[in-house]
Design a protein around this motif. Structure first.
Motif, PDB file in Angstrom:
ATOM      1  N   ARG A  23      68.682  46.644  55.311  1.00  0.00           N
ATOM      2  CA  ARG A  23      68.999  45.298  54.830  1.00  0.00           C
ATOM      3  C   ARG A  23      70.017  45.395  53.693  1.00  0.00           C
ATOM      4  O   ARG A  23      69.937  46.283  52.837  1.00  0.00           O
ATOM      5  CB  ARG A  23      67.683  44.714  54.319  1.00  0.00           C
TER       6      ARG A  23
ATOM      7  N   TRP B  28      55.955  38.167  58.235  1.00  0.00           N
ATOM      8  CA  TRP B  28      56.972  38.745  57.359  1.00  0.00           C
ATOM      9  C   TRP B  28      58.056  37.691  57.122  1.00  0.00           C
ATOM     10  O   TRP B  28      58.264  36.799  57.939  1.00  0.00           O
ATOM     11  CB  TRP B  28      57.586  39.993  57.998  1.00  0.00           C
ATOM     12  N   GLU B  29      58.756  37.844  56.014  1.00  0.00           N
ATOM     13  CA  GLU B  29      59.773  36.860  55.635  1.00  0.00           C
ATOM     14  C   GLU B  29      61.022  37.023  56.502  1.00  0.00           C
ATOM     15  O   GLU B  29      61.549  38.130  56.646  1.00  0.00           O
ATOM     16  CB  GLU B  29      60.127  37.098  54.160  1.00  0.00           C
TER      17      GLU B  29
ATOM     18  N   ALA C 256      61.343  40.855  56.755  1.00  0.00           N
ATOM     19  CA  ALA C 256      61.030  41.741  55.629  1.00  0.00           C
ATOM     20  C   ALA C 256      59.566  41.589  55.231  1.00  0.00           C
ATOM     21  O   ALA C 256      59.060  40.465  55.104  1.00  0.00           O
ATOM     22  CB  ALA C 256      61.925  41.395  54.438  1.00  0.00           C
ATOM     23  N   ASP C 257      58.906  42.719  55.045  1.00  0.00           N
ATOM     24  CA  ASP C 257      57.548  42.744  54.508  1.00  0.00           C
ATOM     25  C   ASP C 257      57.671  42.801  52.990  1.00  0.00           C
ATOM     26  O   ASP C 257      57.876  43.864  52.410  1.00  0.00           O
ATOM     27  CB  ASP C 257      56.810  43.974  55.043  1.00  0.00           C
ATOM     28  N   THR C 258      57.593  41.647  52.345  1.00  0.00           N
ATOM     29  CA  THR C 258      57.865  41.585  50.904  1.00  0.00           C
ATOM     30  C   THR C 258      56.762  42.261  50.091  1.00  0.00           C
ATOM     31  O   THR C 258      56.968  42.600  48.935  1.00  0.00           O
ATOM     32  CB  THR C 258      58.013  40.119  50.442  1.00  0.00           C
TER      33      THR C 258
ATOM     34  N   GLY D  71      57.029  46.501  51.754  1.00  0.00           N
ATOM     35  CA  GLY D  71      58.355  47.100  51.600  1.00  0.00           C
ATOM     36  C   GLY D  71      59.038  47.482  52.897  1.00  0.00           C
ATOM     37  O   GLY D  71      60.155  47.984  52.882  1.00  0.00           O
TER      38      GLY D  71
ATOM     39  N   ALA E 185      60.739  46.665  56.810  1.00  0.00           N
ATOM     40  CA  ALA E 185      61.627  45.626  57.345  1.00  0.00           C
ATOM     41  C   ALA E 185      61.910  45.897  58.816  1.00  0.00           C
ATOM     42  O   ALA E 185      61.841  47.038  59.276  1.00  0.00           O
ATOM     43  CB  ALA E 185      62.940  45.583  56.563  1.00  0.00           C
TER      44      ALA E 185
END
Length: 456
Positions: A3, A71-72, A84-86, A89, A91
């Protein structure tokens, strides 16, 4: 590809760039393992490529994954291009031809890494199967031409697509038709980074041989065992390769920064907009005199994104990325991090690995790198066949994992993840050679069965 970074803090000088890399140093007890793997989507009916748009496309897959794991979404304008897995961590991102990548979270053990891979592949299958597609574990798309391969709607890829043919013959193949598994590992100091970088570079061709798994292109054998690795030999040699300077006296963060400053840029990102600066100099941006951004200074994001567009066999960021392996079967996605963790995260193993390679010259290392894509285990360095060398390397990794002695809930240590490599070494053949044998016999010289036998 990871990313894009977002950090608008200005960078004032070369020293800032060096300090940014140096900030990656961690205490050994904080070392983590980050595993990334790419896989090729294909339609279950007809074994065709999967486009981005449409009811049964990649966008629908990303939306389905978002609904499943919450996930976002990673957006480019109105377009979803990843997740993204905020919290953890990790993605999910898209490679240029639709290759679906998991960039795993930084985890403490191979047990956790393998659990993450398993959970991801189960989730992907749960969403993709009703959409009518599956995923291949190979180092290269075995059937479709470049023209048949779809293009994902990411701005940076448009810039790279236009630039690649100017600097090598295989850049578009690399972007659109290859898949890798790689592991990201930490260092504790500049000295530790240099030693790990050198061992990683010298032994990367051994990993290429162990994981060689891309023998088919456009429905036929291509003459290589790892054609993915061969592709990198003429993608863009200004930003790829074996980094001979890393073995010279005085190697450290500063030397890598000087190298990276001389690698031509691809793009600068401002907000959601990618500005095409392909072929230009980061030094000009650092000095505030870049013609595309007059008067603007470089930011931390610009530097992090630039480093992500450099593709040597081992890449230095705030960690080290081992980049030599083809994508492959489920078990190999755990074997790759196990191999490098065993070699680099145990002091005695790192010393033993360095002893193995320290006498090799730059010319010998390069010759090995050049020979391995075609010959794999039959290549030689310093009079030794890679098969013999790989046995030593895997044995050193095994001892390192034993000494780490990290156990799972059933009391097993991490050595079990080396199993697929030890089986290959015992048989004396790579995954690619096993596929070629099937092609010549059971598959009746067709690659179609690969979509059943090599699907996750």
């Amino acid at each position: 590809m990871a990313r894009d970074q977002i950090d608008t803090q200005p960078v004032e000088s070369r020293d800032d760039l060096v300090a940014w890399l140096e900030a990656g140093c961690k205490a050994p007890q904080k070392f983590r393992i980050g595993t990334e793997h790419e896989k090729i989507p294909f339609t279950l009916k007809g074994h065709e490529p999967v486009p981005y748009e449409g009811e049964n496309g990649i966008r629908a897959l990303l939306e389905g994954m978002h609904a499943l794991n919450d996930w976002e979404p990673i957006m480019e304008g109105e377009t979803i291009i990843g997740l993204a897995d905020t919290i953890g961590g990790g993605a999910i991102s898209l490679e240029p031809g639709g290759q679906f990548e998991l960039s795993g979270a930084p985890l403490a053990s191979i047990h956790e890494t393998c659990a993450e891979v398993n959970s991801h592949l189960v989730q992907v299958r749960e969403v993709a199967t009703p959409l009518g597609f599956g995923f291949l574990g190979l180092g290269m798309s075995p059937k479709w031409t470049l023209a048949q391969t779809p293009r994902m709607p990411k701005g940076r890829y448009n810039i790279m697509t236009a630039y690649m043919p100017k600097v090598g013959t295989h850049g578009l193949d690399m972007m659109y038709r290859t898949c890798t598994v790689q592991v990201n590992l930490d260092f504790s100091s500049e000295t530790d980074m240099v030693k790990k970088l050198r061992v990683g570079l010298a032994l990367q061709p051994v990993a290429t041989a162990l994981f060689a798994n891309s023998p088919f292109t456009e429905g036929r054998p291509n003459g290589f065992l790892s054609f993915r690795s061969e592709i990198w030999r003429d993608t863009d040699n200004a930003r790829a390769g074996m980094l001979p300077f890393a073995f010279e006296e005085g190697m450290g963060f500063e030397r890598y920064v000087d190298y990276a400053l001389d690698v031509p840029m691809y793009f600068v990102k401002r907000g959601d907009r990618y500005i095409d600066v392909a072929g230009s100099s980061f030094r000009d941006l650092l000095a505030g005199r870049h013609p595309a951004l007059p008067g603007e200074r470089a930011t931390v994001s610009d530097w992090a994104n630039h480093l992500s567009t450099i593709f040597p066999e081992v890449r230095l960021k705030r960690f080290l990325e081992m980049r030599g392996a083809d994508g492959g079967p489920w078990a190999n996605l755990c074997a790759l991090p196990a191999l490098w963790t065993g070699l680099l995260y145990d002091g005695a193993s790192l010393d033993a690995a360095w002893e193995l390679v320290r006498g090799w010259s730059a010319a010998e290392r390069q010759a090995l790198r050049d020979d391995v894509p075609r010959l794999a285990f039959k290549a030689e360095i310093a009079g030794r066949p890679v098969l013999e060398l790989a046995r030593d390397v895997v044995a050193i990794a095994r001892e390192g994992l034993k000494r780490r002695d990290v156990r799972d809930s059933q009391g097993r240590d991490e050595t079990r993840f080396l199993g697929p490599l030890e089986e290959s070494l015992e048989a004396g053949r790579t995954p690619a050679e096993a596929l070629l044998e099937r092609y010549e016999t059971d598959w009746n010289r067709s690659v179609e069965p690969i979509f059943d036998e090599c699907a996750y």
